[in-house]
Design a protein around this motif. Structure first.
Motif, PDB file in Angstrom:
ATOM      1  N   ALA A 135       0.840  -1.205   0.000  1.00 23.81           N
ATOM      2  CA  ALA A 135       0.000   0.000   0.000  1.00 23.81           C
ATOM      3  C   ALA A 135       0.873   1.252   0.000  1.00 23.81           C
ATOM      4  O   ALA A 135       0.563   2.237  -0.700  1.00 23.81           O
ATOM      5  CB  ALA A 135      -0.929  -0.007   1.206  1.00 23.81           C
ATOM      6  N   GLU A 140       1.590   6.811  -6.594  1.00 23.14           N
ATOM      7  CA  GLU A 140       0.545   7.802  -6.884  1.00 23.14           C
ATOM      8  C   GLU A 140       1.063   9.213  -6.651  1.00 23.14           C
ATOM      9  O   GLU A 140       0.790  10.125  -7.438  1.00 23.14           O
ATOM     10  CB  GLU A 140      -0.687   7.542  -6.015  1.00 23.14           C
ATOM     11  CG  GLU A 140      -1.464   6.299  -6.410  1.00 23.14           C
ATOM     12  CD  GLU A 140      -2.577   5.964  -5.430  1.00 23.14           C
ATOM     13  OE1 GLU A 140      -2.799   6.741  -4.477  1.00 23.14           O
ATOM     14  OE2 GLU A 140      -3.235   4.925  -5.617  1.00 23.14           O
ATOM     15  N   GLU A 162       2.284   1.735  -3.458  1.00 20.31           N
ATOM     16  CA  GLU A 162       1.256   2.251  -4.364  1.00 20.31           C
ATOM     17  C   GLU A 162       1.007   3.736  -4.098  1.00 20.31           C
ATOM     18  O   GLU A 162       0.882   4.524  -5.037  1.00 20.31           O
ATOM     19  CB  GLU A 162      -0.034   1.449  -4.206  1.00 20.31           C
ATOM     20  CG  GLU A 162       0.056   0.034  -4.753  1.00 20.31           C
ATOM     21  CD  GLU A 162      -1.164  -0.805  -4.430  1.00 20.31           C
ATOM     22  OE1 GLU A 162      -2.102  -0.287  -3.787  1.00 20.31           O
ATOM     23  OE2 GLU A 162      -1.180  -1.996  -4.805  1.00 20.31           O
ATOM     24  N   GLU A 163       0.931   4.089  -2.816  1.00 23.30           N
ATOM     25  CA  GLU A 163       0.721   5.499  -2.472  1.00 23.30           C
ATOM     26  C   GLU A 163       1.901   6.348  -2.935  1.00 23.30           C
ATOM     27  O   GLU A 163       1.711   7.445  -3.474  1.00 23.30           O
ATOM     28  CB  GLU A 163       0.533   5.648  -0.958  1.00 23.30           C
ATOM     29  CG  GLU A 163       0.216   7.054  -0.530  1.00 23.30           C
ATOM     30  CD  GLU A 163      -0.021   7.168   0.963  1.00 23.30           C
ATOM     31  OE1 GLU A 163      -0.110   8.310   1.430  1.00 23.30           O
ATOM     32  OE2 GLU A 163      -0.116   6.142   1.659  1.00 23.30           O
TER      33      GLU A 163
END
Length: 162
Positions: A69, A76, A72-73
């Motif tokens: 996570a 982003e 992914e963050e």
């Protein structure tokens, strides 16, 4: 019986006596109890180890999910920063082009004003020179034919009046 057989018999009797004494005093039960407690302790330790292993695997899976996570963050955030940088670059390019256009237009207007002013100055100077030249020419002509011109003008006015 020979001596070896007799020694073996006494060793066998001693062994049986020793085993009988051990059984009488409950040594096998104590040993079995100790062994059973050791077996139980080992089984408990194995269960604890199994439970700790399961907990460790659970924590590992949880941290792996958190890491995924976070990656992914972070991706982003990087993508957002890149798109923001592209947008800001485009805005800056547009603003620069607008500034260059405005400055070019202002410079062109100043050049046009300077040209107009120069043309006006040249015309004014030319007019001043022409007036001065005409004054000199008239002064020269008046000096030579001034009296004749005045007399002719009077006659023309008299004729016009009559």
């Amino acid at each position: 019986m020979d001596a070896t057989a007799l020694a073996t018999l006494w060793i066998f009797i001693g062994l049986l006596t020793f085993l009988g004494i051990l059984i009488y005093f409950g040594v096998p039960k104590t040993v079995l109890g100790l062994l059973d407690s050791k077996v139980q302790k080992i089984a408990d330790d194995l269960n604890d180890a199994k439970q700790l292993r399961e907990e460790a695997q659970s924590l590992l899976a949880e941290y792996e999910r958190k890491r995924q996570a976070a990656e992914e963050e972070a991706q982003e955030i990087i993508d957002a920063a890149k798109s923001e940088a592209v947008r800001l670059t485009q805005e800056a390019q547009t603003a620069l082009e607008d500034l260059i256009t405005r400055r070019t237009k202002a410079v062109e207007e100043k050049i046009a004003q300077a040209e107009s002013q120069a043309i006006a100055d040249v015309r004014a100077r030319s007019a001043d020179i022409a007036v001065e030249a005409a004054r000199h020419v008239l002064m020269d002509k008046m000096g030579e034919k001034g009296d004749d011109l005045v007399a002719q003008a009077i006659k023309d006015v008299s004729a016009s009046l009559n």
